[in-house]
Design a protein around this motif. Structure first.
Motif, mmCIF file in Angstrom:
data_model
loop_
_atom_site.group_PDB
_atom_site.id
_atom_site.type_symbol
_atom_site.label_atom_id
_atom_site.label_comp_id
_atom_site.label_asym_id
_atom_site.label_seq_id
_atom_site.Cartn_x
_atom_site.Cartn_y
_atom_site.Cartn_z
ATOM 1 N N ASN A 1 0.809 -1.173 0.094
ATOM 2 C CA ASN A 1 0.204 -0.060 0.057
ATOM 3 C C ASN A 1 0.855 1.182 -0.099
ATOM 4 O OD1 ASN A 1 -2.645 1.218 0.186
ATOM 5 N ND2 ASN A 1 -1.986 1.767 2.191
ATOM 6 N N LEU A 2 1.937 1.309 0.949
ATOM 7 C CA LEU A 2 2.732 2.307 0.786
ATOM 8 C C LEU A 2 3.291 2.862 -0.479
ATOM 9 C CD1 LEU A 2 4.458 2.501 4.338
ATOM 10 C CD2 LEU A 2 2.647 4.267 3.394
ATOM 11 N N LEU A 3 3.764 1.728 -1.158
ATOM 12 C CA LEU A 3 4.630 1.989 -2.443
ATOM 13 C C LEU A 3 3.751 2.440 -3.369
ATOM 14 C CD1 LEU A 3 7.210 1.462 -4.090
ATOM 15 C CD2 LEU A 3 6.502 -0.981 -4.423
ATOM 16 N N ASP A 4 2.357 1.864 -3.483
ATOM 17 C CA ASP A 4 1.195 2.446 -4.256
ATOM 18 C C ASP A 4 1.066 3.918 -4.061
ATOM 19 O OD1 ASP A 4 -1.007 2.806 -5.518
ATOM 20 O OD2 ASP A 4 -2.228 1.445 -4.624
ATOM 21 N N VAL A 5 0.930 4.233 -2.760
ATOM 22 C CA VAL A 5 0.851 5.642 -2.349
ATOM 23 C C VAL A 5 1.738 6.434 -2.835
ATOM 24 C CG1 VAL A 5 0.567 7.391 -0.393
ATOM 25 C CG2 VAL A 5 -0.890 5.281 -0.240
ATOM 26 N N TYR A 6 3.251 6.136 -2.784
ATOM 27 C CA TYR A 6 4.295 6.835 -3.174
ATOM 28 C C TYR A 6 4.247 7.209 -4.624
ATOM 29 C CZ TYR A 6 9.275 7.767 -3.593
ATOM 30 O OH TYR A 6 10.503 8.271 -3.998
ATOM 31 N N MET A 7 4.144 6.087 -5.333
ATOM 32 C CA MET A 7 3.968 6.014 -6.841
ATOM 33 C C MET A 7 2.913 7.051 -7.389
ATOM 34 S SD MET A 7 6.693 5.118 -7.934
ATOM 35 C CE MET A 7 8.144 3.745 -7.355
ATOM 36 N N LEU A 8 1.740 7.042 -6.724
ATOM 37 C CA LEU A 8 0.448 7.763 -7.268
ATOM 38 C C LEU A 8 1.022 9.126 -6.783
ATOM 39 C CD1 LEU A 8 -2.170 7.515 -8.719
ATOM 40 C CD2 LEU A 8 -3.096 6.974 -6.114
ATOM 41 N N GLY A 9 1.620 9.307 -5.582
ATOM 42 C CA GLY A 9 1.830 10.594 -5.190
ATOM 43 C C GLY A 9 3.079 11.455 -6.216
ATOM 44 N N SER A 10 3.972 10.354 -6.537
ATOM 45 C CA SER A 10 5.150 10.689 -7.559
ATOM 46 C C SER A 10 4.386 11.385 -8.811
ATOM 47 C CB SER A 10 6.228 9.849 -7.717
ATOM 48 O OG SER A 10 6.613 9.501 -6.315
ATOM 49 N N LEU A 11 3.582 10.643 -9.340
ATOM 50 C CA LEU A 11 2.661 10.925 -10.534
ATOM 51 C C LEU A 11 2.029 12.332 -10.458
ATOM 52 C CD1 LEU A 11 1.805 10.539 -13.313
ATOM 53 C CD2 LEU A 11 0.038 8.834 -12.402
ATOM 54 N N ALA A 12 1.372 12.439 -9.258
ATOM 55 C CA ALA A 12 0.414 13.722 -9.003
ATOM 56 C C ALA A 12 1.468 14.856 -8.945
ATOM 57 C CB ALA A 12 0.003 13.655 -7.434
ATOM 58 N N ARG B 1 2.240 10.938 5.412
ATOM 59 C CA ARG B 1 1.244 11.801 5.564
ATOM 60 C C ARG B 1 1.767 13.220 5.280
ATOM 61 N NH1 ARG B 1 -3.475 11.698 4.561
ATOM 62 N NH2 ARG B 1 -3.470 9.814 6.126
ATOM 63 N N ALA B 2 3.084 13.637 5.779
ATOM 64 C CA ALA B 2 3.474 14.896 5.547
ATOM 65 C C ALA B 2 4.107 15.257 4.347
ATOM 66 C CB ALA B 2 4.797 15.218 6.493
ATOM 67 N N TRP B 3 4.495 14.359 3.457
ATOM 68 C CA TRP B 3 4.838 14.264 2.021
ATOM 69 C C TRP B 3 3.579 14.489 1.197
ATOM 70 C CZ3 TRP B 3 4.039 10.595 -1.934
ATOM 71 C CH2 TRP B 3 4.853 10.928 -3.242
ATOM 72 N N LEU B 4 2.576 13.776 1.423
ATOM 73 C CA LEU B 4 1.380 13.946 0.592
ATOM 74 C C LEU B 4 0.551 15.302 0.890
ATOM 75 C CD1 LEU B 4 -0.646 10.606 0.631
ATOM 76 C CD2 LEU B 4 0.597 11.685 -1.305
ATOM 77 N N SER B 5 0.761 15.963 2.128
ATOM 78 C CA SER B 5 0.193 17.180 2.422
ATOM 79 C C SER B 5 0.864 18.187 1.506
ATOM 80 C CB SER B 5 0.120 17.385 3.971
ATOM 81 O OG SER B 5 -0.685 16.373 4.625
ATOM 82 N N ARG C 1 -5.435 13.393 -3.865
ATOM 83 C CA ARG C 1 -6.494 13.070 -3.172
ATOM 84 C C ARG C 1 -6.616 11.329 -2.939
ATOM 85 N NH1 ARG C 1 -9.845 18.037 -5.309
ATOM 86 N NH2 ARG C 1 -8.857 19.586 -3.908
ATOM 87 N N GLU C 2 -6.701 10.839 -4.309
ATOM 88 C CA GLU C 2 -6.683 9.208 -4.406
ATOM 89 C C GLU C 2 -5.531 8.704 -3.574
ATOM 90 O OE1 GLU C 2 -7.933 5.500 -5.395
ATOM 91 O OE2 GLU C 2 -8.910 7.349 -5.187
ATOM 92 N N ALA C 3 -4.353 9.369 -3.418
ATOM 93 C CA ALA C 3 -3.443 8.655 -2.882
ATOM 94 C C ALA C 3 -3.427 8.932 -1.257
ATOM 95 C CB ALA C 3 -1.859 9.295 -3.286
ATOM 96 N N ALA C 4 -4.140 9.954 -0.885
ATOM 97 C CA ALA C 4 -4.305 10.051 0.706
ATOM 98 C C ALA C 4 -5.342 9.283 1.052
ATOM 99 C CB ALA C 4 -4.624 11.488 0.769
ATOM 100 N N ARG C 5 -6.549 8.995 0.092
ATOM 101 C CA ARG C 5 -7.628 7.837 0.363
ATOM 102 C C ARG C 5 -6.962 6.561 0.722
ATOM 103 N NH1 ARG C 5 -10.684 4.322 -1.627
ATOM 104 N NH2 ARG C 5 -9.560 4.202 -3.514
ATOM 105 N N ARG C 6 -5.977 6.214 -0.047
ATOM 106 C CA ARG C 6 -5.538 4.924 -0.167
ATOM 107 C C ARG C 6 -4.604 4.936 1.180
ATOM 108 N NH1 ARG C 6 -5.594 1.369 -4.504
ATOM 109 N NH2 ARG C 6 -6.715 2.061 -6.294
ATOM 110 N N LEU C 7 -3.970 5.815 1.594
ATOM 111 C CA LEU C 7 -2.992 5.894 2.723
ATOM 112 C C LEU C 7 -3.835 5.698 3.919
ATOM 113 C CD1 LEU C 7 -0.230 6.548 3.564
ATOM 114 C CD2 LEU C 7 -0.748 8.915 3.869
ATOM 115 N N GLY C 8 -4.757 6.029 4.209
ATOM 116 C CA GLY C 8 -5.633 5.910 5.316
ATOM 117 C C GLY C 8 -5.220 6.977 6.591
ATOM 118 N N ASP C 9 -5.923 6.813 7.554
ATOM 119 C CA ASP C 9 -5.763 7.717 8.651
ATOM 120 C C ASP C 9 -4.749 7.373 9.709
ATOM 121 O OD1 ASP C 9 -7.951 9.172 7.781
ATOM 122 O OD2 ASP C 9 -9.412 8.063 8.822
#
Length: 425
Positions: free
Chosen positions: A220-231, A263-267, A248-256
């Protein structure tokens, strides 16, 4: 052993064979053609096996395949004597067997018909395969800091192809998910290089592959990282609206309950998207979220694939970039010096930061310093043949609306010389 054979309990079968032959787990692993840790997981019942692997292990341990049954635990045990085979009728069914026993016998026959994977197609995949692929990508990333992307692209694409072929061979092994993660990293690096080369179409394509492989890996974290990199790529390509949808999709996949670094990087990426859209309050709100995340006590060792923990200096860097896009020069310059006053980024990354800082100085009316920084960045971009750096300098020049000073003409001449190929002549 009879009970283990009757229920196809491979953990018990393999361990019994190992003890009977006086082997160590390392000797067992060499015999079956897998790593010692994998063999240990099999023996301890922690590793599930495919039908191909069951047949392969049985053959290498000289266990007659017809003795392995898939009946339930209450089924009558089958003798372990190799010479005794179940009698079959003309239809190939076990004589006197009920429907369940006939189905079990059919499964054994079908399993025996499956081809063994050859050593060239799967036998070379082991627990070090993914780590080796990742090490290659890591080495290429370190070279990227001081090497032209065009010099590295051919090797990076060859490594990406190697990763894809390795992943195909790993499909029936326990290491498929780890290899998929390594292939994701290789694709992400190829995307990074093509971004620097100014090939946006290829960069997007490789980022999509990186996201697909990350999801194939189930990480999941790798998915978020690559999706955030594309963003981030889309935001930097002047399409912040698309970038915000992706982040936003990456943040949704990341969870709370995510790690503070993620979290800081995506923000921060989200803050850049809002700044690109001119939304000052939303950008500041995301930066505040990032500052809150990096201040948490558990923001220590970063989770893979992040290499460094996200700290206050990194948030300051994103605050500077957001301020440039929001045309807040004083805030931008202050944040730049807070973030990079002591840091020594690589030449290409440093050149990109110079262009951003040049924009802040230009907005503040400090034209000479702005064009000095832009000219220095252009020289670095030319030296490393970085289309990304050169394009940023050209965009800086297009957006400049100030007085026509000598430093402005000098940059124009340098850009023209680059276009005509007469730099340094």
């Amino acid at each position: 052993m009879a009970t283990a054979l009757a229920t196809c309990d491979m953990a018990a079968i393999v361990e019994a064979v190992r003890l009977a032959r006086g082997w160590s787990q390392a000797e067992l692993a060499r015999t079956v053609g897998y790593s010692q840790s994998w063999a240990s997981r099999v023996v301890n019942g922690q590793q599930s096996l495919t039908l191909n692997q069951v047949r392969e292990i049985a053959e290498r341990l000289n266990i007659p395949i017809h003795l392995l049954r898939f009946a339930g635990a209450n089924a009558a045990p089958v003798s372990s004597a190799p010479s005794r085979r179940p009698a079959v009728n003309a239809a190939g069914q076990a004589k006197g067997a009920g429907p369940t026993r006939r189905r079990d016998f059919t499964k054994v026959v079908a399993m025996a018909a499956l081809p063994l994977p050859s050593a060239s197609s799967a036998g070379d995949i082991h627990e070090e395969t993914a780590a080796t692929l990742r090490a290659i990508t890591g080495g290429q990333r370190r070279l990227d800091a001081s090497s032209p992307s065009r010099d590295m692209a051919k090797a990076a694409l060859a490594h990406l192809e190697l990763s894809a072929r390795t992943l195909a061979r790993a499909a029936r092994t326990p290491f498929a998910t780890d290899v998929a993660a390594a292939a994701s990293e290789a694709a992400g690096f190829a995307a990074w290089l093509h971004t620097d080369m100014g090939d946006s179409g290829s960069a997007r394509s490789y980022y999509r592959v990186a996201v697909e492989r990350a999801r194939q890996a189930g990480h999941n974290l790798l998915d978020v990282y690559m999706l955030g990199s594309l963003a981030s790529f889309e935001i930097e390509s002047d399409d912040p609206g698309v970038g915000l949808v992706l982040v936003r999709e990456a943040a949704r996949r990341l969870g709370d309950d995510a790690h503070p670094t993620a979290r800081a990087w995506l923000s921060c990426v989200c803050a850049l998207g809002h700044a690109g859209m001119g939304d000052t309050s939303a950008a500041h709100r995301e930066l505040a979220h990032a500052e809150s995340a990096v201040g948490r006590v558990d923001n220590t060792a970063p989770p893979w694939p992040w290499v460094f923990a996200f700290d206050e200096a990194k948030v300051a860097g994103y605050r500077a970039l957001a301020a440039v896009r929001l045309h807040q020069p004083n805030e931008a310059r202050s944040a730049f010096y807070e973030a990079f006053g002591r840091a020594r980024p690589g030449p290409k990354q440093g050149a990109l930061l110079m262009v951003e800082l040049a924009s802040a100085h230009a907005d503040a009316g400090d034209v000479d310093e702005a064009f000095r920084l832009a000219s220095e960045a252009l020289r670095t971009g030319a030296a490393y043949r970085s289309e990304k750096v050169v394009s940023r300098v050209r965009r800086f020049r297009r957006e400049y609306r100030g007085p026509r000073a000598r430093c402005v003409s000098s940059l124009d001449e340098h850009l023209a010389a680059m276009i005509t190929g007469t730099v340094g002549t």
